[in-house]
Design a protein around this motif. Structure first.
Motif, PDB file in Angstrom:
ATOM      1  N   ARG A 143       4.441   1.724  -1.777  1.00  0.00           N
ATOM      2  CA  ARG A 143       3.910   2.656  -0.765  1.00  0.00           C
ATOM      3  C   ARG A 143       2.599   2.128  -0.209  1.00  0.00           C
ATOM      4  O   ARG A 143       2.391   2.093   1.001  1.00  0.00           O
ATOM      5  CB  ARG A 143       3.710   4.048  -1.368  1.00  0.00           C
ATOM      6  N   ASP A 144       1.679   1.719  -1.093  1.00  0.00           N
ATOM      7  CA  ASP A 144       0.350   1.274  -0.663  1.00  0.00           C
ATOM      8  C   ASP A 144       0.399  -0.018   0.138  1.00  0.00           C
ATOM      9  O   ASP A 144      -0.296  -0.163   1.139  1.00  0.00           O
ATOM     10  CB  ASP A 144      -0.573   1.083  -1.872  1.00  0.00           C
ATOM     11  N   GLY A 197       3.685   0.589   3.081  1.00  0.00           N
ATOM     12  CA  GLY A 197       3.757   1.828   3.832  1.00  0.00           C
ATOM     13  C   GLY A 197       5.073   2.571   3.704  1.00  0.00           C
ATOM     14  O   GLY A 197       5.421   3.375   4.571  1.00  0.00           O
ATOM     15  N   THR A 243       7.766   5.326   2.168  1.00  0.00           N
ATOM     16  CA  THR A 243       7.647   6.742   1.837  1.00  0.00           C
ATOM     17  C   THR A 243       8.549   7.062   0.655  1.00  0.00           C
ATOM     18  O   THR A 243       9.707   6.633   0.623  1.00  0.00           O
ATOM     19  CB  THR A 243       8.075   7.597   3.047  1.00  0.00           C
TER      20      THR A 243
END
Length: 116
Positions: free
Chosen positions: A23-24, A27, A29
């Motif tokens: 996620r970091d 990006g 979800t």
């Protein structure tokens, strides 16, 4: 019959922690988290592909997954901000891509790639 999606399953002793990394850095979800498995997704308008290979190209190890990005330099900066250095590259390959490999926190080899 049509294939509707292909999803790699990456092994991890702590799926939530590895999901946080993806996620970091990329990006993605988290769509669903059952504790033992976390489903991550990107933009719905991008196509799904599957690759079958005997190696990763240029004599490299075959990565567990390839992640296409639109800005390789930004991806590299995010990876380094996460405290990870590439295992390979960044390099422009003769078949028209620029890429680097990294090992995610669970040790999976990941090919991060953009078309030149």
């Amino acid at each position: 019959m049509q294939v509707t999606r292909i999803i790699p399953n990456l092994p991890a002793p702590d799926p939530a922690a590895l999901a946080t990394f993806y996620r970091d850095v990329f990006g993605l979800t988290a769509e669903f988290d059952m504790g033992w498995i976390v489903f991550l997704a990107g933009p719905a308008e991008k196509p799904v592909r599957m690759q079958i290979a005997s190696e990763g190209g240029s004599g490299t190890e075959l990565p567990a997954v390839s992640i296409g990005v639109d800005d390789l330099d930004e991806a590299l900066a995010r990876v380094r901000a996460a405290g990870i250095e590439p295992d390979y590259g960044p390099v422009a390959e003769p078949w028209g891509v620029r890429r680097f490999y990294l090992r995610d926190p669970a040790g999976n080899l990941v090919n991060v790639v953009t078309h030149i």
